[in-house]
Design a protein around this motif. Structure first.
Motif, PDB file in Angstrom:
ATOM      1  N   UNK A 209       0.826  -1.204   0.000  1.00 35.09           N
ATOM      2  CA  UNK A 209       0.000   0.000   0.000  1.00 35.09           C
ATOM      3  C   UNK A 209       0.864   1.259   0.000  1.00 35.09           C
ATOM      4  N   UNK A 210       1.947   1.216   0.751  1.00 28.79           N
ATOM      5  CA  UNK A 210       2.862   2.357   0.781  1.00 28.79           C
ATOM      6  C   UNK A 210       3.505   2.581  -0.580  1.00 28.79           C
ATOM      7  N   UNK A 211       3.893   1.524  -1.252  1.00 27.31           N
ATOM      8  CA  UNK A 211       4.572   1.666  -2.546  1.00 27.31           C
ATOM      9  C   UNK A 211       3.630   2.131  -3.650  1.00 27.31           C
ATOM     10  N   UNK A 212       2.411   1.644  -3.636  1.00 28.52           N
ATOM     11  CA  UNK A 212       1.502   1.945  -4.741  1.00 28.52           C
ATOM     12  C   UNK A 212       0.830   3.314  -4.619  1.00 28.52           C
ATOM     13  N   UNK A 213       0.850   3.889  -3.435  1.00 28.76           N
ATOM     14  CA  UNK A 213       0.183   5.173  -3.247  1.00 28.76           C
ATOM     15  C   UNK A 213       1.131   6.370  -3.382  1.00 28.76           C
ATOM     16  N   UNK A 214       2.374   6.122  -3.733  1.00 32.29           N
ATOM     17  CA  UNK A 214       3.370   7.180  -3.833  1.00 32.29           C
ATOM     18  C   UNK A 214       3.777   7.350  -5.294  1.00 32.29           C
ATOM     19  N   UNK A 215       3.976   8.599  -5.700  1.00 36.34           N
ATOM     20  CA  UNK A 215       4.458   8.861  -7.055  1.00 36.34           C
ATOM     21  C   UNK A 215       5.812   8.187  -7.262  1.00 36.34           C
ATOM     22  N   UNK A 216       6.092   7.750  -8.473  1.00 36.58           N
ATOM     23  CA  UNK A 216       7.339   6.995  -8.726  1.00 36.58           C
ATOM     24  C   UNK A 216       8.599   7.720  -8.278  1.00 36.58           C
ATOM     25  N   UNK A 217       8.695   9.025  -8.520  1.00 37.83           N
ATOM     26  CA  UNK A 217       9.921   9.737  -8.185  1.00 37.83           C
ATOM     27  C   UNK A 217      10.024  10.037  -6.687  1.00 37.83           C
ATOM     28  N   UNK A 218       8.995   9.706  -5.892  1.00 39.73           N
ATOM     29  CA  UNK A 218       9.026   9.921  -4.456  1.00 39.73           C
ATOM     30  C   UNK A 218       9.080   8.623  -3.655  1.00 39.73           C
ATOM     31  N   UNK A 219       9.146   7.476  -4.333  1.00 40.30           N
ATOM     32  CA  UNK A 219       9.106   6.191  -3.630  1.00 40.30           C
ATOM     33  C   UNK A 219      10.317   6.013  -2.721  1.00 40.30           C
ATOM     34  N   UNK A 220      11.509   6.321  -3.204  1.00 42.57           N
ATOM     35  CA  UNK A 220      12.715   6.153  -2.384  1.00 42.57           C
ATOM     36  C   UNK A 220      12.671   7.060  -1.157  1.00 42.57           C
ATOM     37  N   UNK A 221      12.245   8.304  -1.361  1.00 43.16           N
ATOM     38  CA  UNK A 221      12.143   9.235  -0.240  1.00 43.16           C
ATOM     39  C   UNK A 221      11.102   8.763   0.769  1.00 43.16           C
ATOM     40  N   UNK A 222       9.978   8.244   0.282  1.00 43.67           N
ATOM     41  CA  UNK A 222       8.920   7.760   1.171  1.00 43.67           C
ATOM     42  C   UNK A 222       9.390   6.564   1.998  1.00 43.67           C
ATOM     43  N   UNK A 223      10.131   5.636   1.369  1.00 41.44           N
ATOM     44  CA  UNK A 223      10.650   4.488   2.113  1.00 41.44           C
ATOM     45  C   UNK A 223      11.640   4.932   3.182  1.00 41.44           C
ATOM     46  N   UNK A 224      12.443   5.958   2.892  1.00 41.07           N
ATOM     47  CA  UNK A 224      13.367   6.466   3.893  1.00 41.07           C
ATOM     48  C   UNK A 224      12.643   7.085   5.072  1.00 41.07           C
ATOM     49  N   UNK A 225      11.604   7.871   4.783  1.00 38.68           N
ATOM     50  CA  UNK A 225      10.818   8.477   5.868  1.00 38.68           C
ATOM     51  C   UNK A 225      10.116   7.399   6.687  1.00 38.68           C
ATOM     52  N   UNK A 226       9.603   6.371   6.015  1.00 40.53           N
ATOM     53  CA  UNK A 226       8.918   5.277   6.714  1.00 40.53           C
ATOM     54  C   UNK A 226       9.877   4.545   7.654  1.00 40.53           C
TER      55      UNK A 226
END
Length: 345
Positions: A209-226
């Motif tokens: 759910x976390x991966x699919x709800x984030x824009x592609x260019x923000x996925x790495x940043x989102x995983x780091x914040x998570x």
């Protein structure tokens, strides 16, 4: 008066009983819960692949896993043992029930003629079924035998509740709680394994759910914040506030040889169960609240047409490649959230 005995202070490999019991308990929980968690994560991924669950379905599966795990945690409140009868801590020297955190309760009229230390922990079991912290505090006048077979006689505090002189004896070691506690421990282990598996099933859907709800260019940043949030909010402070909460239920602290407070010798069983499980349920309630909020946002932003398409795909059993499924799912959620910029992975 007998000097303070050193029997029962050490177990095998010179490990104190309080530490060996705690290590054994943690080892058992780890051995049975880690495989359950691993199998739960694998099952969550298998369910996602088998039923081709979309983003909304992943949110429902994650919420359902948290909810049923929450209900299983509630059942653990009924699985516990009563406090051991320890003179001066959980019962008085006259046998009445009491809970005291004050070490002054260790001294009574029956041991007033003895020069005893309140810091020693060498429990003995009187024939009246009550545990005494030491032979000195039990008022014992004589002993026979050595090591674990030592028997103490003429214990004035033990004889308070018994009429015969024979009943004023005691043996080394604490009194057993009864046959119910070992069975209750097995029930606790079974429910603990089921709870760990149930909560772990929602792990993979939540991550997808976390991966699919984030824009592609923000996925790495989102995983780091998570990852940072998990470490800062859970991994680092959790042992601290859980330890502080557990320490509030200690009835008898040990002492180090060089001075200072040592390990806890006796916990209030009922208070420990309520504090530990209560804190876990509070955190679980917060998790369920956020899961409901995520599901509500996804339902609000998704269209009925998207749900119809997803249902028809599952009903007709269309066979597509795995890569196409992930691309279509990502494209579906991206066009729902950001219609002005449709981007395929």
């Amino acid at each position: 008066m007998l000097p303070v005995s050193q029997y029962g202070r050490k177990t095998q490999m010179s490990v104190p009983k309080s530490q060996s019991g705690r290590v054994f308990f943690c080892l058992i929980l780890g051995l049975i819960n880690i495989p359950a968690v691993a199998f739960g994560i694998f099952s969550g991924g298998l369910i996602m692949k088998k039923f081709r669950i979309n983003v909304l379905g992943a949110a429902k599966l994650s919420l359902g896993s948290s909810f049923f795990g929450y209900l299983l945690l509630l059942s653990l409140f009924a699985m516990g043992c009563e406090n051991s009868d320890v003179a001066g801590l959980t019962v008085s020297y006259h046998g009445t029930k009491q809970i005291t955190h004050y070490e002054q309760g260790l001294f009574a009229e029956c041991n007033s003629g003895c020069i005893c230390s309140k810091n020693d922990w060498d429990p003995i079991c009187g024939e009246n079924g009550i545990t005494y912290i030491s032979a000195c505090l039990a008022g014992c006048q004589a002993s026979n035998g050595s090591g674990k077979s030592t028997v103490f006689y003429n214990c004035s505090c033990v004889g308070i509740l018994e009429s015969s002189s024979r009943s004023s004896s005691a043996v080394v070691g604490p009194c057993q709680k009864g046959k119910e506690c070992p069975k209750m421990f097995l029930y606790f282990l079974v429910v603990s394994v089921i709870t760990s598996y149930t909560l772990s099933v929602g792990g993979t859907p939540g991550y997808i759910l976390l991966l699919r709800c984030i824009k592609p260019h923000l996925k790495s940043f989102a995983l780091g914040i998570y990852t940072l949030a998990v470490r800062v909010l859970a991994g680092i402070p959790a042992p601290v506030y859980y330890g502080v909460a557990i320490d509030t239920t200690c009835l008898k602290w040990g002492s180090k040889r060089c001075g200072g407070r040592g390990a806890c010798r006796l916990y209030d069983s009922r208070a420990l169960r309520y504090v530990y499980l209560g804190l876990t349920l509070v955190l679980g309630t917060m998790s369920i609240f956020f899961s409901i909020a995520v599901l509500w946002i996804l339902r609000k932003r998704s269209t009925p047409q998207d749900e119809t398409i997803s249902a028809s795909r599952r009903g007709t059993g269309l066979t597509k490649k795995r890569k196409d499924n992930f691309v279509n799912s990502d494209h579906l959620i991206q066009t729902t959230y950001w219609p002005e910029k449709e981007t395929r992975l």
